[in-house]
Design an enzyme around this catalytic site. Structure first.
Site, PDB file in Angstrom:
ATOM      1  N   HIS A  62       0.894  -1.176  -0.168  1.00  0.00           N
ATOM      2  CA  HIS A  62      -0.230   0.139  -0.034  1.00  0.00           C
ATOM      3  C   HIS A  62       0.984   1.322  -0.254  1.00  0.00           C
ATOM      4  O   HIS A  62       1.450   1.331   0.488  1.00  0.00           O
ATOM      5  CB  HIS A  62      -0.557   0.216   1.103  1.00  0.00           C
ATOM      6  N   LYS A  72       5.787   6.345   6.864  1.00  0.00           N
ATOM      7  CA  LYS A  72       6.059   4.771   8.337  1.00  0.00           C
ATOM      8  C   LYS A  72       7.037   4.777   9.235  1.00  0.00           C
ATOM      9  O   LYS A  72       7.733   4.502   8.461  1.00  0.00           O
ATOM     10  CB  LYS A  72       5.155   4.028   7.666  1.00  0.00           C
ATOM     11  N   TYR A 132       2.184   1.418  13.467  1.00  0.00           N
ATOM     12  CA  TYR A 132       3.342   1.926  13.033  1.00  0.00           C
ATOM     13  C   TYR A 132       2.167   3.869  13.143  1.00  0.00           C
ATOM     14  O   TYR A 132       1.796   4.250  13.067  1.00  0.00           O
ATOM     15  CB  TYR A 132       2.684   1.369  11.925  1.00  0.00           C
ATOM     16  N   ASP A 168      -7.118  -6.252  -0.995  1.00  0.00           N
ATOM     17  CA  ASP A 168      -5.348  -6.398  -1.479  1.00  0.00           C
ATOM     18  C   ASP A 168      -5.185  -7.708  -3.056  1.00  0.00           C
ATOM     19  O   ASP A 168      -4.664  -7.763  -3.575  1.00  0.00           O
ATOM     20  CB  ASP A 168      -4.174  -7.225  -0.630  1.00  0.00           C
TER      21      ASP A 168
END
Ligand code: T46
Length: 182
Positions: A62, A72, A132, A168
């Site tokens: 992603h 991130k 995260y 996904d």
């Protein structure tokens, strides 16, 4: 916190200082001043957390399009993942290249994923919890993905039959993905 260089100039593997004693351990999982000293000055605005109950769950690959691209800072609170970044900056000499890292509750390592990289992970242990930080909010309309097993990438995932979200399963391959990173 020690920063370990990777195959990519701007991707860092980070190792925190862990203070163990008879009770267990203490560590600073994030310290903005330390990050600035490492040249990693980001204003994180959102903390994310996901639980993947089974081994072999792949989440990704992603990214959010500019101008809502995200840096991130990924770590594992419980379990272990094979964490993968893919360079999707079209003028980068490493465009389309990838690297995988093992992040775990055990090694307490963190991965700094800069803007311009697609990100995904595969769980190595059941009940893996990933946390995260991101420096841009979630904008679903800017959310994009690349197919986990795109043959042009050749990512050596730990499984060839992952558990995937419906989303996904349907991402385009890199050659067909919408990207706007220089
Ligand atoms: C990312 C995100 C998702 N959501 C909602 C949207 C869906 O209803 C639900 C699950 O989202 P998704 O299936 O995209 O979650 P993951 O598959 O874990 O995606 C994440 O995992 C890979 C490894 C990443 O690097 C991304 O940060 C992120 O896309 O949470 C939110 O409300 N806020 C958010 O920031």
């Amino acid at each position: 916190m020690k920063a370990i260089k990777t195959s990519f100039k701007d991707v860092y593997l980070l190792e925190p200082n862990v203070f163990g004693d008879a009770r267990g351990y203490f560590m600073e999982s994030y310290n903005k001043k330390v990050f600035i000293e490492l040249g990693l000055d980001f204003d994180f605005v959102q903390d994310n957390q996901s639980l993947s109950a089974q081994v072999g769950v792949i989440r990704g690959l992603h990214y959010q399009l500019n101008p809502k691209a995200q840096t991130k800072l990924v770590r594992v609170l419980q379990g272990a993942i094979y964490d993968v970044v893919v360079d999707i900056r079209k003028s980068s000499p490493t465009f389309g290249k990838w690297q995988g890292f093992i992040l775990s509750e055990e090694n307490k390592r963190q991965l700094l994923v800069p803007k311009g990289f697609a990100h995904g992970f595969c769980t190595l242990v059941s009940n893996t919890v990933v946390a995260y930080k991101v420096d841009e909010y979630y904008f679903p309309e800017h959310d994009r993905g690349i197919l986990w097993n795109d043959p042009a990438l050749g990512i050596d995932w730990p499984t060839s039959q992952p558990i995937l979200s419906e989303k996904d399963k349907c991402h385009p391959v890199l050659a067909k993905a919408e990207m706007n990173f220089e």
